[in-house]
Design an enzyme around this catalytic site. Sequence first.
Site, short mmCIF file in Angstrom:
data_model
loop_
_atom_site.label_atom_id
_atom_site.label_comp_id
_atom_site.label_asym_id
_atom_site.label_seq_id
_atom_site.Cartn_x
_atom_site.Cartn_y
_atom_site.Cartn_z
N ASP A 17 41.76 30.79 27.55
CA ASP A 17 41.05 32.04 27.30
C ASP A 17 42.00 33.19 27.64
O ASP A 17 43.05 32.97 28.23
CB ASP A 17 39.74 32.12 28.10
CG ASP A 17 39.85 31.44 29.45
OD1 ASP A 17 40.98 31.27 29.94
OD2 ASP A 17 38.81 31.09 30.03
N GLU A 34 34.44 35.78 28.83
CA GLU A 34 33.53 36.35 29.83
C GLU A 34 32.24 36.85 29.21
O GLU A 34 31.24 37.01 29.90
CB GLU A 34 34.23 37.47 30.61
CG GLU A 34 35.44 37.02 31.40
CD GLU A 34 35.12 36.10 32.57
OE1 GLU A 34 33.93 35.85 32.82
OE2 GLU A 34 36.06 35.63 33.22
ZN LIG Z 1 34.99 34.25 34.57
ZN LIG Z 2 37.06 32.06 33.57
#
Ligand SMILES: [Zn+2]
Ligand SMILES: [Zn+2]
Length: 439
Positions: A100, A170
């Site tokens: 990510d 997130e």
């Molecule tokens: Zn996070």
């Molecule tokens: Zn994370």
Amino acid sequence: MKLRCLSLLLITCCAPACFGAGQLRTQVASRVAELYPQLEPLYKHFHSHPELSLHEEQTSKRLADDLDQLGFTVARRVGGHGVVAVIKNGNGRTVLVRTDMDALPVTEQTGAPYASIVKATDDKGNTVGVMHACGHDMHMTVFLGAARVLAQLKDNWQGTLVMIAQPAEEKVQGAKAMLADGLFTRFPKPDYCLALHCAPDLPAGSVGVTEGYALANVDSVDIVIRGVSGHGAWPHKTKDPIVLAAQTVLALQTIVSRETDPTQPAVVTVGSIHGGTKHNIIPDEVKLQLTLRSYSDDVRKHTIEAINRMTRGLAQAAGLPEDRYPVVTIADESSPATYNNPELAQRVMSVFRTWFGDDRTIATKPIMGAEDFGLLGRTDDKIPVCMFWLGTVDPQRFAQRASEPLPALHSSKFLPVIEPTFKTGVTAMTAVVLDLLAK
Ligand SMILES: [Zn+2]
Ligand SMILES: [Zn+2]
């Protein structure tokens, strides 16, 4: 005599394979050591240049450019700022590795020389500090390290490696967006999907694997409890939403305690309650914000149904007309549980035991945090996925954790110790891919 023959036989059978595996471990270790001086500054760069969810423009460009240079075929802007990089290396299986990229609206307070001082404007127009408080900067650096080692060691594996950099974790939107943009149709469909996440409570140098449910279903729920406003001295002329909200908050506590199988984990937390302006005014509405956690989809479904039933039932009992019943909204920032395929998790665990030893390989418990990586295992293809934990805590600091609590993920003080976190992460991810794509 018999024993001697047996041991000779064992030596003859195992020797080439063991020697090969040992040699591979040495090769990986020396490649990782070579990489470190280049990637340590890159980690600090990512750390001090965080970008909020859906704004990962520079971060994704950097990742795409680096993967391009390593010889991957790179596609940019997949599901927003997502990157998909593919390297084909003969026939064989396909393994996907995911990182990510996004940071959080947190003002860093670690005191590190490379701490972020970045400020940005959030979706509501507020100026916020921005920080990699969830360790995604470490995920990206490890990801590039593994990409580099695997590209260099192409003679030691065969198949297809798909490396993806996912935006907006997130906000739990990135995985969904990449899937919708053809992650499994425009690019080689994986046989396995892998990811790692920084663990704020494991010593650096160790790795953790959870079999089965690893992270929870998470739902954010907004409830607007409506009433009929009026003067506080004439309550009989009103329908008081504050009293109704109080009853609702208490009633919701019985979903877990009275309606859910005690062996099935679930959480219903009312984290925010707002209503009214003054002592003597009965307001029109009260707003509640809830977070729900569970592992099983049935528990999740039941909890949401129960919230709808209870809020409506209590409004009816209070004598409200149907057009003033509460409004219940399930927010977009909902994410289904991450289920680590048990067979794959066991395989990952056994690779780690071989590469790191039992002491550094930890069987971790499921947590009630959430991730959208699990979505990759929830398409109709039911691809086995596994997300494992990477220890980040300085071992000395870890030893003092009873007297000095460790900062959690998303804390303004969360800061992985770069080494041995980095080398362990690169070695771990490389080792699993080499095992899954072994010749
Ligand atoms: Zn996070
Ligand atoms: Zn994370």
